[in-house]
Design an enzyme around this catalytic site. Structure first.
Site, PDB file in Angstrom:
ATOM      1  N   LYS A   5       0.889  -1.170   0.000  1.00 38.64           N
ATOM      2  CA  LYS A   5       0.000   0.000   0.000  1.00 38.64           C
ATOM      3  C   LYS A   5       0.927   1.221   0.000  1.00 38.64           C
ATOM      4  CE  LYS A   5      -3.966   2.200   0.818  1.00 38.64           C
ATOM      5  NZ  LYS A   5      -4.899   2.399  -0.274  1.00 38.64           N
ATOM      6  N   SER A  29      -0.189   8.404  -9.660  1.00 34.39           N
ATOM      7  CA  SER A  29      -1.390   8.059 -10.414  1.00 34.39           C
ATOM      8  C   SER A  29      -2.673   7.950  -9.593  1.00 34.39           C
ATOM      9  CB  SER A  29      -1.144   6.744 -11.156  1.00 34.39           C
ATOM     10  OG  SER A  29      -0.438   5.810 -10.349  1.00 34.39           O
ATOM     11  N   CYS A  30      -2.621   8.136  -8.263  1.00 36.12           N
ATOM     12  CA  CYS A  30      -3.865   8.058  -7.480  1.00 36.12           C
ATOM     13  C   CYS A  30      -4.800   9.180  -7.946  1.00 36.12           C
ATOM     14  CB  CYS A  30      -3.565   8.198  -5.989  1.00 36.12           C
ATOM     15  SG  CYS A  30      -5.075   8.177  -4.997  1.00 36.12           S
ATOM     16  N   LYS A  80       4.213   3.932 -11.814  1.00 38.49           N
ATOM     17  CA  LYS A  80       2.827   3.476 -12.021  1.00 38.49           C
ATOM     18  C   LYS A  80       2.001   4.616 -12.608  1.00 38.49           C
ATOM     19  CE  LYS A  80      -1.059   1.314  -9.643  1.00 38.49           C
ATOM     20  NZ  LYS A  80      -1.495   0.687  -8.387  1.00 38.49           N
ATOM     21  N   THR A  82      -6.370   3.381 -11.022  1.00 42.46           N
ATOM     22  CA  THR A  82      -7.821   3.376 -11.244  1.00 42.46           C
ATOM     23  C   THR A  82      -8.276   4.495 -12.186  1.00 42.46           C
ATOM     24  OG1 THR A  82      -8.014   4.633  -9.199  1.00 42.46           O
ATOM     25  CG2 THR A  82      -8.387   2.257  -9.064  1.00 42.46           C
TER      26      THR A  82
HETATM   27  C1  LIG Z   1      -9.487   0.194  -2.432  1.00 42.47           C
HETATM   28  C2  LIG Z   1      -8.303   0.435  -3.311  1.00 42.47           C
HETATM   29  C3  LIG Z   1      -7.167   1.070  -2.800  1.00 42.47           C
HETATM   30  C4  LIG Z   1      -6.063   1.306  -3.635  1.00 42.47           C
HETATM   31  N1  LIG Z   1      -4.953   1.898  -3.105  1.00 42.47           N
HETATM   32  C5  LIG Z   1      -3.866   2.112  -3.893  1.00 42.47           C
HETATM   33  C6  LIG Z   1      -2.678   2.669  -3.357  1.00 42.47           C
HETATM   34  O1  LIG Z   1      -2.564   2.944  -2.167  1.00 42.47           O
HETATM   35  N2  LIG Z   1      -1.648   2.880  -4.208  1.00 42.47           N
HETATM   36  C7  LIG Z   1      -1.699   2.567  -5.548  1.00 42.47           C
HETATM   37  O2  LIG Z   1      -0.728   2.760  -6.277  1.00 42.47           O
HETATM   38  N3  LIG Z   1      -2.817   2.008  -6.060  1.00 42.47           N
HETATM   39  C8  LIG Z   1      -3.887   1.775  -5.286  1.00 42.47           C
HETATM   40  N4  LIG Z   1      -5.005   1.179  -5.812  1.00 42.47           N
HETATM   41  C9  LIG Z   1      -5.044   0.864  -7.257  1.00 42.47           C
HETATM   42  C10 LIG Z   1      -4.698  -0.611  -7.539  1.00 42.47           C
HETATM   43  O3  LIG Z   1      -3.375  -0.902  -7.165  1.00 42.47           O
HETATM   44  C11 LIG Z   1      -4.887  -0.937  -9.038  1.00 42.47           C
HETATM   45  O4  LIG Z   1      -4.013  -0.130  -9.799  1.00 42.47           O
HETATM   46  C12 LIG Z   1      -6.302  -0.717  -9.523  1.00 42.47           C
HETATM   47  O5  LIG Z   1      -7.250  -1.032  -8.534  1.00 42.47           O
HETATM   48  C13 LIG Z   1      -6.623  -1.550 -10.786  1.00 42.47           C
HETATM   49  O6  LIG Z   1      -6.414  -2.927 -10.564  1.00 42.47           O
HETATM   50  P1  LIG Z   1      -7.594  -3.952 -10.133  1.00 42.47           P
HETATM   51  O7  LIG Z   1      -8.688  -3.837 -11.158  1.00 42.47           O
HETATM   52  O8  LIG Z   1      -6.924  -5.301 -10.086  1.00 42.47           O
HETATM   53  O9  LIG Z   1      -8.043  -3.498  -8.788  1.00 42.47           O
HETATM   54  C14 LIG Z   1      -6.101   0.913  -4.997  1.00 42.47           C
HETATM   55  C15 LIG Z   1      -7.236   0.253  -5.494  1.00 42.47           C
HETATM   56  C16 LIG Z   1      -8.326   0.004  -4.671  1.00 42.47           C
HETATM   57  C17 LIG Z   1      -9.512  -0.716  -5.247  1.00 42.47           C
END
Ligand SMILES: Cc1cc2nc3c(=O)[nH]c(=O)nc-3n(C[C@H](O)[C@H](O)[C@H](O)COP(=O)(O)O)c2cc1C
Length: 401
Positions: free
Chosen positions: A49, A141-142, A180, A208
């Site tokens: 995370k 990228s957040c 990322k 996302t």
């Molecule tokens: C609840 C949640 C929290 C996330 N927190 C982070 C984060 O702290 N840092 C990050 O780089 N990506 C974060 N992401 C993004 C995921 O790492 C990933 O890039 C994104 O969800 C797409 O992949 P998925 O469809 O497998 O979830 C988060 C995603 C979700 C759903």
């Protein structure tokens, strides 16, 4: 045919992985214990995370998730407005060291984000690599919360800012550097190019996709409702796979950089598609939140069986295989014409969906004659709409002259 099961080992630039599956940064990697649990189950790597400097205040809201489901509670798309790790830097340095001690053969990536000040990025990068992280992933990228503070996607949407942050960390990083990327851009290639120019070893995509999940029509509160109000969040899960695949393949076609594919991967088939689109490994977040880290067993077994059946010697042999088949629209053949055919008439329930679709969204080629679906081949334009709306898979597109 290979004599033994094909190897799932893969290399992503300088990183060697036992299989192509890593946990992506998110709730499944919110603690060291969760990461070690996943490693026990067979994940080859994990991205923590996102770790932030202790001075960067992270205050999450409740609730912070919303889900779009099919009729059987299966997940279609997922929205989150969660922020980054609320745990201290010293918590993470301890957990990185403990995890690497127990699992020296797994790849542990520290995801980091700092204020726009390059010195802060450098200090955090040095701290996590000194703790034993195998690689550093820059979260530029957040898409929610953090851009309001000038970080996250506020950096990742501008090639110059991505270049600056990457270059700053590159100056001090002794371990491989992953950047990322955000999909919330018009064209991901210039941003990817800036990260590579500045010294990124690997690119990971996608974070996302910005979204608004929905509005409760009784209360008119947007989802997820936080004391009645909401904000734009990050979309993930199965619905975003086509966006991730597009972006990974686009980067792979333009830049010679190792890639990790992310977005909507929940089955081995999704991973295989990302690899065929140019990724060397994949990261998974939402599917683990929905189904648990145990999905790794089916993913490894399924991918291995597929490689064996297709006679690929390993993951590397599949990598990028679909890329030469993606080109411009102008380059697509106009000499092939397909037509709709009802090839399994015994399965047809005469529901009439194909008739309606072809009448109101197609070419008036399908009608109901004596209670049976009849396709007029001369009127069929070959668009394929009927084959998609048919709930029984009765209609397929056949090749014609
Ligand atoms: C609840 C949640 C929290 C996330 N927190 C982070 C984060 O702290 N840092 C990050 O780089 N990506 C974060 N992401 C993004 C995921 O790492 C990933 O890039 C994104 O969800 C797409 O992949 P998925 O469809 O497998 O979830 C988060 C995603 C979700 C759903």
């Amino acid at each position: 045919m290979p004599a033994t099961d094909p190897s799932l080992e893969t290399t992503v630039g300088p990183l060697a992985l036992g299989n192509p599956f890593l946990l992506a940064s998110g709730p499944p990697t919110a603690s060291g214990e969760q990461i070690r649990h996943a490693f026990r189950l067979g994940w080859a790597g994990a991205v923590t995370k996102t770790i932030v400097p202790d001075a960067m205040e992270i205050r999450d809201v409740s609730p912070r998730f919303a889900a779009w489901k099919d009729g059987n509670s299966g997940l279609l798309g997922f929205e989150n407005i969660e922020l980054l790790s609320r745990k201290s830097v010293s918590y993470w340095t301890g957990e990185v060291a403990a995890t690497k001690k127990e699992f020296p053969d797994r790849v542990l990536v520290a995801s980091i984000m700092a204020s726009p000040d390059p010195g802060e990025w450098q200090e955090l990068a040095c701290t996590v690599q000194d703790a034993g992280a195998d690689a550093i992933e820059l979260n530029v990228s957040c898409p929610h919360g953090m851009p309001e503070r000038g970080v996250g996607a506020a950096i990742g949407q501008h090639p110059d800012l991505v270049r600056e942050a990457t270059r700053a960390v590159r100056q001090v990083a002794t371990v491989p550097l992953i950047v990322k990327l955000t999909p919330n851009v018009t064209d991901i290639v210039p941003v990817a190019g800036a990260a590579v120019d500045a010294g990124a070893d690997i690119l990971a995509a996608i974070n996302t996709v910005q979204c608004l999940m929905g509005i409760d029509l009784e209360t008119l509160e947007p989802n997820p409702p936080v004391a009645g109000f909401s904000t734009y969040g990050g979309y993930s899960g199965p619905a975003v796979k086509p966006i991730g695949l597009k972006m990974i393949s686009q980067i792979a076609r333009e830049l010679p950089v190792p890639l990790m594919g992310i977005g909507g991967i929940s089955r081995w088939q999704d991973a295989a598609e990302y690899i065929a689109a140019g990724a060397s490994a994949v990261q998974v977040c939402t599917a683990v939140m929905w189904e648990g880290a145990g999905i790794i067993r089916g993913m490894n077994a399924g991918l291995s069986g597929y490689l064996l059946r297709k006679q690929f010697a390993g993951v590397g042999a599949l990598r990028g295989r679909a890329l030469p088949l993606i080109g411009t629209h102008a380059a697509l053949s106009r000499s092939v014409h397909r037509f709709a055919a009802r090839v399994f008439p015994e399965r047809c329930r005469s529901c009439g969906r194909c008739v309606t679709a072809c009448r109101d969204g197609g070419y008036h080629a399908i009608s109901m004659v004596g209670g049976e679906v009849a396709i007029d081949r001369d009127r069929c334009d070959g668009c394929s709409l009927c084959s998609h709306v048919c709930p029984e898979g009765v209609i397929v597109m056949l090749s014609g002259a």
